[in-house]
Design a protein around this motif. Structure first.
Motif, mmCIF file in Angstrom:
data_model
loop_
_atom_site.group_PDB
_atom_site.id
_atom_site.type_symbol
_atom_site.label_atom_id
_atom_site.label_comp_id
_atom_site.label_asym_id
_atom_site.label_seq_id
_atom_site.Cartn_x
_atom_site.Cartn_y
_atom_site.Cartn_z
ATOM 1 N N GLY A 240 0.820 -1.177 0.483
ATOM 2 C CA GLY A 240 -0.135 -0.010 -0.108
ATOM 3 C C GLY A 240 0.587 1.544 -0.167
ATOM 4 O O GLY A 240 0.614 1.915 0.497
ATOM 5 N N LYS A 241 2.516 1.399 -0.250
ATOM 6 C CA LYS A 241 2.903 2.578 -0.159
ATOM 7 C C LYS A 241 3.039 2.691 -2.014
ATOM 8 O O LYS A 241 3.443 1.931 -2.781
ATOM 9 N N ARG A 242 3.793 3.689 -1.992
ATOM 10 C CA ARG A 242 3.617 4.691 -3.260
ATOM 11 C C ARG A 242 5.485 4.996 -3.043
ATOM 12 O O ARG A 242 6.326 5.424 -2.052
ATOM 13 N N LEU A 243 5.961 4.046 -4.235
ATOM 14 C CA LEU A 243 7.169 3.925 -4.074
ATOM 15 C C LEU A 243 7.603 5.080 -4.849
ATOM 16 O O LEU A 243 7.317 5.457 -5.427
ATOM 17 N N ILE A 244 9.036 5.830 -3.719
ATOM 18 C CA ILE A 244 9.636 7.130 -5.118
ATOM 19 C C ILE A 244 10.457 6.813 -5.490
ATOM 20 O O ILE A 244 10.951 5.780 -6.106
ATOM 21 N N TYR A 245 10.129 7.850 -6.684
ATOM 22 C CA TYR A 245 10.884 7.786 -8.009
ATOM 23 C C TYR A 245 12.580 7.681 -7.964
ATOM 24 O O TYR A 245 12.820 8.662 -7.041
ATOM 25 N N GLY A 246 13.053 6.552 -8.533
ATOM 26 C CA GLY A 246 14.826 7.007 -8.110
ATOM 27 C C GLY A 246 15.358 8.456 -8.690
ATOM 28 O O GLY A 246 16.526 8.512 -7.722
ATOM 29 N N GLY A 247 15.050 8.595 -9.669
ATOM 30 C CA GLY A 247 15.279 9.747 -10.195
ATOM 31 C C GLY A 247 15.184 10.819 -9.081
ATOM 32 O O GLY A 247 16.232 12.261 -9.168
ATOM 33 N N HIS A 248 14.394 11.317 -8.506
ATOM 34 C CA HIS A 248 14.213 11.800 -7.176
ATOM 35 C C HIS A 248 15.210 11.610 -6.434
ATOM 36 O O HIS A 248 15.951 12.665 -5.891
ATOM 37 N N ILE A 249 15.996 10.019 -5.760
ATOM 38 C CA ILE A 249 16.693 9.682 -5.016
ATOM 39 C C ILE A 249 17.754 11.119 -5.435
ATOM 40 O O ILE A 249 18.620 11.189 -4.993
ATOM 41 N N ILE A 250 17.998 10.464 -7.148
ATOM 42 C CA ILE A 250 19.422 11.321 -7.605
ATOM 43 C C ILE A 250 19.216 12.504 -7.323
ATOM 44 O O ILE A 250 20.688 13.259 -7.109
ATOM 45 N N SER A 251 18.663 13.028 -7.735
ATOM 46 C CA SER A 251 18.307 15.131 -7.463
ATOM 47 C C SER A 251 19.122 15.187 -6.426
ATOM 48 O O SER A 251 19.681 15.573 -6.304
#
Length: 343
Positions: A240-251
């Motif tokens: 039930g969780k939304r996965l954080i976009y990997g590019g968000h972590i890169i930035s």
């Protein structure tokens, strides 16, 4: 007749096909303002026209990762809408700066296919290019994703795994036309450390942390028109969780690296990358870097520094993998890239 698009499944890809992605996107200063609102981005070359002009450029280009996100987002409906995981990157090159007012389109060529032994998923390799309105390539890179099969009885394709460079050499990098760091102002840039001040093998703890918020992640993913279901639909995952976009972590990690690498001004090469563990809202992202290599370039005063950028959600800095060779649970991102820095 159905008019909606369920996305491609593994059996829908053909080796050698070229996919032209919708929708063209004109990038202006609003994207910069939003990018700097979402991330603590402070690199001077991407912040000030005057600083950029003093370095030989006509004005300040948009942040290099704006280029990456814009091009990447366009590929999602055709490449990773039904992906289980984004597995890695290679041979990424920033070839032309992204200027305010440029219109970006994307296309991808399928360069590899391999069905997994479970018969339910497969890996698809694509080489993606982002083009501006002059048909100049602004960025190209390879990525590979694990994609679900829609028809489990569909025959497996012949296995083709592309031969990719483990890392780009300095000769593979493109230096923006006119870039000149001979008059570089380290005071305005924020730190005195030039390339000569860094040693290969040196590790840098970037100290600061940012707690990921659901709203900011969703805003970022919408900004890049990334439609991957795992980022929006809380019912898509069993937890039930939304996965954080990997590019968000890169930035986020790149912005945090300013503290210690303020003069690593432009990203020009992406050697490899892995999203080691999932990130969710509430996680606090921290970052550390390791200097992997250094090289001079043909541009006056401009050096290239190869860096490993690691994002974590805690844990001791400079820890990456366990004795079994697998990433430790607190590691979110392991990125290998080249940046330009005054010598």
């Amino acid at each position: 007749m159905a008019k909606t698009n369920p996305g491609r499944f593994f059996e829908d890809y053909t080796l050698g096909e070229v996919i032209r992605h919708a929708v063209p996107r004109t990038i202006k200063m609003g994207e910069r303002a939003l990018y700097h609102a979402l991330y603590p981005a402070r690199h001077a070359l991407h912040s000030s026209d005057q600083f950029a002009q003093d370095c030989g450029l006509p004005f300040s280009p948009l942040d290099d990762l704006v280029t990456f996100h814009t091009v990447f987002g366009k590929t999602v409906p055709d490449v990773s809408l039904n992906a289980v995981a984004n597995l890695g990157y290679a041979e990424g090159r920033w070839l032309t700066p992204l200027w305010p007012g440029d219109t970006i389109t994307s296309e991808s060529e399928v360069i590899g296919l391999k069905q997994n032994s479970n018969g339910k998923t497969g890996v698809v390799w694509v080489r993606t290019r982002g083009l501006n309105q002059h048909d100049e390539t602004v960025i190209d890179y390879v990525r590979w994703v694990m994609v679900r099969k829609g028809d489990l009885d569909a025959p497996a394709p012949d296995t083709v795994v592309p031969d990719l460079k483990p890392a780009l050499g300095v000769e593979d990098l493109t230096i923006p036309k006119g870039l000149d760091f001979t008059g570089y102002d380290t005071t305005l840039a924020g730190e005195p450390h030039r390339m000569a001040d860094y040693e290969i093998g040196e590790q840098i703890d970037h100290v600061d942390g940012v707690t990921i918020e659901e709203a900011e992640h969703m805003m970022a993913t919408r900004l890049w028109q990334n439609t991957a279901k795992v980022h929006f639909d809380a019912t898509f995952r069993e937890d039930g969780k939304r996965l954080i976009y990997g590019g968000h972590i890169i930035s986020m990690a790149r912005a945090l690296s300013f503290n210690g690498l303020a003069n690593a001004q432009m990203i020009v090469g992406l050697n490899g990358g892995a999203h080691a563990n999932p990130c969710f809202a509430g996680d606090t992202v921290r970052a550390w870097s390791e200097v992997l290599d250094k090289a001079e370039t043909s541009a006056p005063g401009v050096g290239a520094i190869r860096l490993r950028l690691v994002a974590t959600r805690g844990g001791a800095p400079f820890t990456l993998k366990g004795g079994d060779g697998k990433y430790l649970p607190h590691v979110l991102l392991d990125l290998d890239y080249w940046a330009l820095m005054p010598v």
